[in-house]
Scaffold this active site. Sequence first.
Site, PDB file in Angstrom:
ATOM      1  CE  LYS A 202      -3.396  -2.884   0.029  1.00 35.52           C
ATOM      2  NZ  LYS A 202      -4.260  -3.392   1.067  1.00 35.52           N
TER       3      LYS A 202
HETATM    4  C1  PLP Z   1      -5.196  -4.539   1.574  1.00 32.97           C
HETATM    5  C2  PLP Z   1      -6.666  -4.520   1.624  1.00 32.97           C
HETATM    6  C3  PLP Z   1      -7.410  -4.908   2.747  1.00 32.97           C
HETATM    7  C4  PLP Z   1      -6.795  -5.581   3.961  1.00 32.97           C
HETATM    8  O1  PLP Z   1      -5.785  -4.931   4.544  1.00 32.97           O
HETATM    9  P1  PLP Z   1      -4.716  -5.729   5.443  1.00 32.97           P
HETATM   10  O2  PLP Z   1      -3.920  -4.619   6.037  1.00 32.97           O
HETATM   11  O3  PLP Z   1      -3.924  -6.599   4.529  1.00 32.97           O
HETATM   12  O4  PLP Z   1      -5.477  -6.493   6.459  1.00 32.97           O
HETATM   13  C5  PLP Z   1      -8.778  -4.744   2.727  1.00 32.97           C
HETATM   14  N1  PLP Z   1      -9.409  -4.255   1.655  1.00 32.97           N
HETATM   15  C6  PLP Z   1      -8.735  -3.920   0.536  1.00 32.97           C
HETATM   16  C7  PLP Z   1      -9.499  -3.379  -0.623  1.00 32.97           C
HETATM   17  C8  PLP Z   1      -7.349  -4.054   0.485  1.00 32.97           C
HETATM   18  O5  PLP Z   1      -6.690  -3.744  -0.636  1.00 32.97           O
END
Ligand code: PLP
Length: 411
Positions: A202
């Site tokens: 991210k």
């Molecule tokens: C990455 C992501 C999540 C989950 O996040 P984590 O930090 O990996 O638990 C949830 N929704 C979307 C759309 C994501 O891209």
Amino acid sequence: MNPLPTKLETLAIHGGVPVRAKLLPYGRQSIDAVDIQAVVEVLKSDWLTTGPKIGEFEEKFAEWVGARHAVSFSSGTAALHGAAFAAGLGPGDEAITTPMTFCATANCVLYQGATPVFADVSPDTLNLDPGAVTRKLTSKTKAVIAVDYAGHPAALDELGRLAKEHGALLIEDACHALGAESRGKRVGGIADMTAFSFHPVKHLTTGEGGMVTTNDAGLAETLRRFRNHGISSEARERQQAGQWFYEMVLLGFNYRLTDIACALGLSQLERLDANLARRREIAAQYNAAFASLPGVTVPAVREGVNPAWHLYPIRLKLETLTAGRGEVFRALRAENLGVNVHYIPVHQHPYYRELFQSGTSSRLSYPVAEDAYERLISLPMFHSMTAQDVEDVIHAVGKVLEHYEKRVVGR
Ligand SMILES: *Cc1c(COP(=O)(O)O)cnc(C)c1O
């Protein structure tokens, strides 16, 4: 120079030379010496968790996105679970969400014993279609959970209005969209609650981590308790006050983010503006290069929107190609592009298929999401990509797509 090939080159999948010698991933973190120093300082301090870095990170993050409150969590998934809890979701309640997402978006509804109800997406952005949401709203709807797919904000104003009219809350899964803007406002201060993820792919990373932002003090308080066992005050506050007394007031979890992680987050936040600018620059280069390729559709950007570009998903115009997505995907991988597919629609996973089999009688069908899934390929997109990386992606996509183009005989 024009990085698009001028004559057909032999594809790596057919024994040709790959465009890159080493695999370029679709997403990747960047950690610099300042980040490392920030983490090391916390490791030498008194507080590894639930110390001063948490409040500092939450405050700076809230300010950056333009929200009144930010509550950190141990992951984006935990943040979504917190939001589902704070929205009051429970058995018998429904939350409307999109199938075009990572499964965590819908799973958080199930964690609360409530029912996720999928609504189809708009064909341009692949974000929740407000018209489809309207058709799924019932007296049981307690939340609408929108996803800012690829970093393009969902139709937040419309969805927020629809939710409000039905006494429901709008939860925004902005795990793709830190820094995205809708009508000049950053996501985070628009929906009732907005969830972010700090997973390494991210925009900002803490290893694992997440955040919920809100302008509602009551929701923020509930989120704070939920992530700390449902306890009404925190250990450090109690120590400062010289108190031993605490109360557990609701059934929460240990979803706390550590001070080690928050120090990394604070340090990463300093570079967020620069990283977003770089992603936008890469997207512009991709858009310009792929506009001339007849076999692909580039991501749509609606008026008044400035996406954050977590992903750069192209869609194949399968009608103009001699191969399906599977073969094009394998050909790109052979060129050493770490392409990916986002997403297998959530309702098509075995767990969800089984879940809904016993429930509603009508077959679940979301034609826009299902059609998009057959065509999607996510290209490498991360802020530390070099000019050469970007050029390689453009070269490889051109090389592969040109090969699979349907040609009129005698052209
Ligand atoms: C990455 C992501 C999540 C989950 O996040 P984590 O930090 O990996 O638990 C949830 N929704 C979307 C759309 C994501 O891209």
